[in-house]
Enzyme design. Structure first.
Site, short mmCIF file in Angstrom:
data_model
loop_
_atom_site.label_atom_id
_atom_site.label_comp_id
_atom_site.label_asym_id
_atom_site.label_seq_id
_atom_site.Cartn_x
_atom_site.Cartn_y
_atom_site.Cartn_z
CB THR A 198 -0.99 0.02 1.19
OG1 THR A 198 -1.78 1.19 1.11
CG2 THR A 198 -0.28 0.01 2.54
NE ARG A 199 0.01 5.98 -4.23
CZ ARG A 199 -1.09 6.20 -4.94
NH1 ARG A 199 -1.56 5.28 -5.75
NH2 ARG A 199 -1.72 7.34 -4.86
CG HIS A 203 -9.18 4.61 5.03
ND1 HIS A 203 -8.88 5.51 6.02
CD2 HIS A 203 -8.67 5.13 3.88
CE1 HIS A 203 -8.23 6.54 5.49
NE2 HIS A 203 -8.09 6.33 4.19
CG HIS A 206 -7.29 -0.20 2.72
ND1 HIS A 206 -7.64 1.07 3.08
CD2 HIS A 206 -7.18 -0.19 1.37
CE1 HIS A 206 -7.70 1.82 2.02
NE2 HIS A 206 -7.44 1.09 0.96
NE ARG A 292 -12.53 -0.44 -9.45
CZ ARG A 292 -12.34 0.68 -10.13
NH1 ARG A 292 -11.35 1.49 -9.78
NH2 ARG A 292 -13.11 1.00 -11.14
#
Ligand code: PPS
Length: 582
Positions: A198-199, A203, A206, A292
């Protein structure tokens, strides 16, 4: 490969001493080598080359490796590798090197981090690279913009030999190399590990997604965020890491680990997904989550996505068996209101109402100090984000005047300064053209080059003030559009930037000629005088335009204050704070 014999203490010690001796030798020999100061991107790449994150690469790519990767995603020996890892250098530096030369690679402070044994120096076709790797030549793609606009014209390839890993002083306990992570998994008895890349802050969606992925794969979870270089405008990694640390408590105890990856992302979507999977395999993971639009840069200015939402999943699916990493594909997670739960978008019960908050909406809510609902993010994450993203009336901002000499910039700037000081709540600094020329830029003249340097200096000081929550009022002529835009680009991510065009016509400025300079310019005594013998480029991106022909300075300052109020940089909340402070 079966594990080798466990080295004895004596064996480990001997190996360590030999490595230390080799570093000393490289440092000593480097006295006669040219040095290259690594860019931020190159530093990230070097770290993963040295620590094994980019295994089997052993250095920056040679021409043959680069071309194989660019055109067919393979190294010359057939190994799958989707992303060029190249060291870009200037033409001048390239001319000093031949195959067989050595280069000392240094960090920005000048510390030697590695020796590069030169195997190839060439001038790549960067447009071809953009098309092949990113599938586009659009400069709106941040990876392409970096390649075509901020990459040096020559590439330098060759094996690197480490002297020291790049230095990091932040979150040291979380910066685990591939070997350290693999050892940690072995120690914990984790045989199946699913990695989450992740970058962004994590939340609820996730957390839900990663929990489901770990459950489906019957694996432990590695949260492995990128803290090297991500997309410009992303939440800074300090804030993000505090958010990740905050959500750890939401997972079942002893099932999850957090580690930081010093990768420079390219945002190349499908190719990048394959790359990420290889990097995670090197870090000891068996599974990799791809959601996605994985590692995509989003959409262009016409709203067209650079990659289809599930292109990355498709490409990795083709290669997962060869790589030996199992992809855990995920659809977008959405919140189903009546169930009070998250579902993948393709599992939402028919007719159910789904809720979502986009990144833009989240930024707007943070900027306006509005509530962030609990169904979207955990309160502890919201609190961290709110600490960094203060509402606008607590943020710093820059009011940047531009206009002809004697247009009225300084006078209005002075009135604005006083009005903002009256309001209170933030420190205010005035960087007037004349004062800056005395204090910061006394050696500069009025050539285009010198004016640009002057404006960049003003922009730099204003950006520091803005970043730290103050107000910078700048009042130079700033006649050139390009450098004005450059300053806007630097300041906007740090707070507000308001460009004020003092559009008083030249005839009026000349009549006023408060310093008698127009007369001197017309007489040829002063050269390169803006409006007479040097151009003034009128801004088309001014946030406020005032013409002092018919406006008093107080009235012009009022126009600017009204704009600041409309944009919520000043207003009732700031006033409250003043009275609160008594
Ligand atoms: S720039 O282009 O933004 O760097 O110019 P700036 O630093 O604002 O200029 C400050 C004042 O310098 C005086 N001055 C000149 N201006 C323009 N061209 C030439 N050649 C020149 N020589 C001296 C001028 O008075 C500027 O102040 P203002 O307040 O704008 O009149």
């Amino acid at each position: 490969m079966p594990p080798g014999p466990i080295p004895s203490h004596g064996g480990v010690l001997a190996a360590l001493m030999a490595a230390a001796q080799r570093c000393e030798e490289l440092r000593a020999r480097s006295r006669d080598w040219p040095s290259w100061d690594l860019t931020e991107r190159q530093l990230c790449d070097l770290e993963l080359l040295l620590n094994g994150g980019f295994s089997p690469l052993r250095g920056f790519m040679t021409k043959a490796e680069y071309e194989g990767v660019r055109d067919g995603m393979r190294l010359p020996d057939g190994t799958l590798w989707p992303m060029p890892v190249t060291l870009d250098i200037s033409g001048e530096f390239a001319r000093r090197l031949d195959a067989g030369a050595h280069v000392a690679l240094r960090d920005p402070e000048g510390t030697m981090l590695a020796a590069l044994h030169v195997e190839a120096v060439w001038e790549p076709d960067r447009e071809r690279e953009a098309e092949a790797v990113y599938g586009t030549m659009s400069l709106e793609h941040p990876g392409v913009a970096h390649l075509l606009e901020r990459t040096n014209p020559y590439y330098l390839g060759g094996r690197v030999e480490g002297v020291h890993l790049p230095f990091h002083y932040d979150f040291r306990a979380l910066r685990l190399t591939p070997a350290e992570l693999r050892a940690e998994f072995a120690r914990l008895g984790w045989r199946r590990v699913v990695a989450f890349q992740t970058r962004n802050p994590m939340h609820r969606a996730h957390v839900e997604l990663t929990l489901r992925a770990a459950r489906d794969a019957e694996a432990n979870l590695l949260i492995h965020p990128v803290v090297g270089m991500t997309k410009p405008g992303d939440v800074d990694h300090y804030t993000r890491v505090r958010c990740y640390q905050a959500v750890l408590a939401r997972y079942p105890a002893f099932t999850v680990k957090l580690a930081l990856l010093p990768l420079a992302m390219r945002l190349a979507g499908p190719r990048e997904a394959v790359w990420h999977a290889i990097i995670r395999k090197n870090h000891g993971c068996t599974h990799f989550i791809v959601g996605r639009d994985h590692a995509g840069p989003g959409k262009d200015s016409a709203g067209r996505p650079f990659y289809a939402p599930y292109d990355a999943q498709e490409l990795l699916r083709k290669h997962e068996a060869e790589l030996g990493v199992t992809m855990v594909p995920f659809r977008q997670m959405v919140y189903v209101e009546e169930q009070g739960a998250y579902y993948p978008e393709d599992e939402v019960p028919a007719g159910a109402r789904v809720l979502g908050i986009s990144g833009t909406e989240l930024r707007a809510r943070l900027g306006e100090g509005r509530e962030i609902p609990e169904w979207f993010t955990f309160p502890e994450v919201a609190r961290e984000l709110q600490r960094t993203h203060r509402p606008r009336h607590h943020q710093g901002f820059t009011v940047f005047f531009t206009g002809l000499p004697s247009a009225g910039k300084s006078t209005i700037a002075n009135v604005l300064l006083v009005k903002l000081l009256e309001m209170g709540g933030r420190p205010v600094t005035l960087l007037d053209g004349d004062i800056v020329r005395k204090q910061l830029s006394s050696e500069l003249g009025f050539s285009r080059e010198h004016r640009d340097i002057n404006i960049r200096r003003i922009g730099f000081v204003a950006s520091e003030i803005t970043k730290n929550g103050g107000i910078a009022i700048c009042a130079p002529i700033a006649p050139y559009d390009k450098v004005r835009k450059e300053v806007r680009t630097i300041i906007e991510p740090l707070g507000g930037f308001i460009l004020v065009h003092v559009a008083t016509p030249i005839e009026i400025c000349q009549q006023r000629d408060r310093k008698g300079l127009y007369a001197k310019a017309r007489a040829g005594i002063i050269k390169e005088f803006t409006g007479v013998s040097d151009p003034y480029e009128r801004p088309s991106d001014a946030d406020v335009t005032v013409d002092t022909t018919a406006l008093a300075p107080e009235e012009a300052a009022q126009e600017i204050l009204l704009h600041l109020e409309r944009e919520a940089y000043v207003g009732p909340a700031a006033a409250e704070q003043v009275s609160g402070n008594g």
